[in-house]
Write a protein that holds these residues in place. Structure first.
Motif, short mmCIF file in Angstrom:
data_model
loop_
_atom_site.label_atom_id
_atom_site.label_comp_id
_atom_site.label_asym_id
_atom_site.label_seq_id
_atom_site.Cartn_x
_atom_site.Cartn_y
_atom_site.Cartn_z
N UNK A 1 17.23 -11.76 6.50
CA UNK A 1 17.35 -10.44 7.12
C UNK A 1 17.71 -9.33 6.15
N UNK A 2 18.01 -9.68 4.91
CA UNK A 2 18.37 -8.67 3.92
C UNK A 2 17.08 -8.22 3.21
N UNK A 3 16.59 -7.06 3.62
CA UNK A 3 15.35 -6.51 3.09
C UNK A 3 15.51 -5.03 2.82
N UNK A 4 14.56 -4.47 2.09
CA UNK A 4 14.55 -3.04 1.87
C UNK A 4 13.15 -2.63 1.44
N UNK A 5 12.92 -1.32 1.44
CA UNK A 5 11.63 -0.78 1.03
C UNK A 5 11.85 0.52 0.29
N UNK A 6 10.86 0.90 -0.50
CA UNK A 6 10.94 2.15 -1.24
C UNK A 6 9.59 2.54 -1.78
N UNK B 1 0.83 -1.21 0.00
CA UNK B 1 0.00 0.00 0.00
C UNK B 1 0.86 1.26 0.00
N UNK B 2 2.07 1.17 0.56
CA UNK B 2 2.96 2.34 0.68
C UNK B 2 4.01 2.44 -0.42
N UNK B 3 4.16 1.41 -1.24
CA UNK B 3 5.22 1.41 -2.24
C UNK B 3 5.63 -0.01 -2.56
N UNK B 4 6.91 -0.32 -2.29
CA UNK B 4 7.44 -1.64 -2.61
C UNK B 4 8.33 -2.14 -1.48
N UNK B 5 8.38 -3.45 -1.34
CA UNK B 5 9.32 -4.09 -0.44
C UNK B 5 10.12 -5.09 -1.26
N UNK B 6 11.28 -5.46 -0.76
CA UNK B 6 12.11 -6.45 -1.45
C UNK B 6 12.87 -7.24 -0.40
N UNK B 7 13.10 -8.52 -0.71
CA UNK B 7 13.91 -9.35 0.16
C UNK B 7 14.69 -10.36 -0.66
N UNK B 8 15.73 -10.91 -0.05
CA UNK B 8 16.63 -11.85 -0.70
C UNK B 8 16.54 -13.17 0.06
N UNK B 9 15.87 -14.19 -0.51
CA UNK B 9 15.68 -15.45 0.22
C UNK B 9 16.96 -16.10 0.72
N UNK C 1 25.00 -5.96 3.48
CA UNK C 1 24.80 -7.23 4.17
C UNK C 1 26.03 -8.13 4.00
N UNK C 2 26.50 -8.26 2.76
CA UNK C 2 27.66 -9.11 2.48
C UNK C 2 28.93 -8.54 3.12
N UNK C 3 29.10 -7.23 3.10
CA UNK C 3 30.27 -6.60 3.73
C UNK C 3 30.29 -6.88 5.23
N UNK C 4 29.14 -6.77 5.87
CA UNK C 4 29.06 -7.02 7.31
C UNK C 4 29.37 -8.49 7.61
N UNK C 5 28.81 -9.39 6.82
CA UNK C 5 29.09 -10.81 7.02
C UNK C 5 30.59 -11.09 6.87
N UNK C 6 31.19 -10.50 5.85
CA UNK C 6 32.62 -10.70 5.61
C UNK C 6 33.43 -10.13 6.77
#
Length: 73
Positions: free
Chosen positions: A27-32, A15-23, A49-54
């Motif tokens: 925990x890697x999600x975003x909205x816009x 309703x507010x726009x879009x969401x996205x996630x990476x299965x 996300x990948x930089x933090x994991x590394x």
């Protein structure tokens, strides 16, 4: 140098726009507000996300997810 990885991203309209996630990256999600914005945001989210994991010495998950459109008649 990190090898190239190709992750599935799921986009959902809300309703507010879009969401996205990476299965494959829990925990890697975003909205816009627009599809263009969320596409940019999720790339930034994956990179961070990948930089933090590394940095934390965690293993980088290999891409395993796939998708397919199914037609129901």
């Amino acid at each position: 140098m990190r090898k190239t990885l190709k992750y599935l991203v799921v986009y959902e309209k809300s309703a507010d726009g879009f969401g996205a996630y990476v299965p494959d990256l829990p925990g890697c999600t975003s909205a816009g507000k627009s599809r263009d914005e969320i596409e940019s945001n999720i790339i930034e989210a994956i990179t961070l996300h990948l930089e933090i994991m590394q940095d934390e010495g965690l293993p980088i998950p290999q891409p395993n997810s796939d998708s397919q459109m199914v037609v129901i008649t």
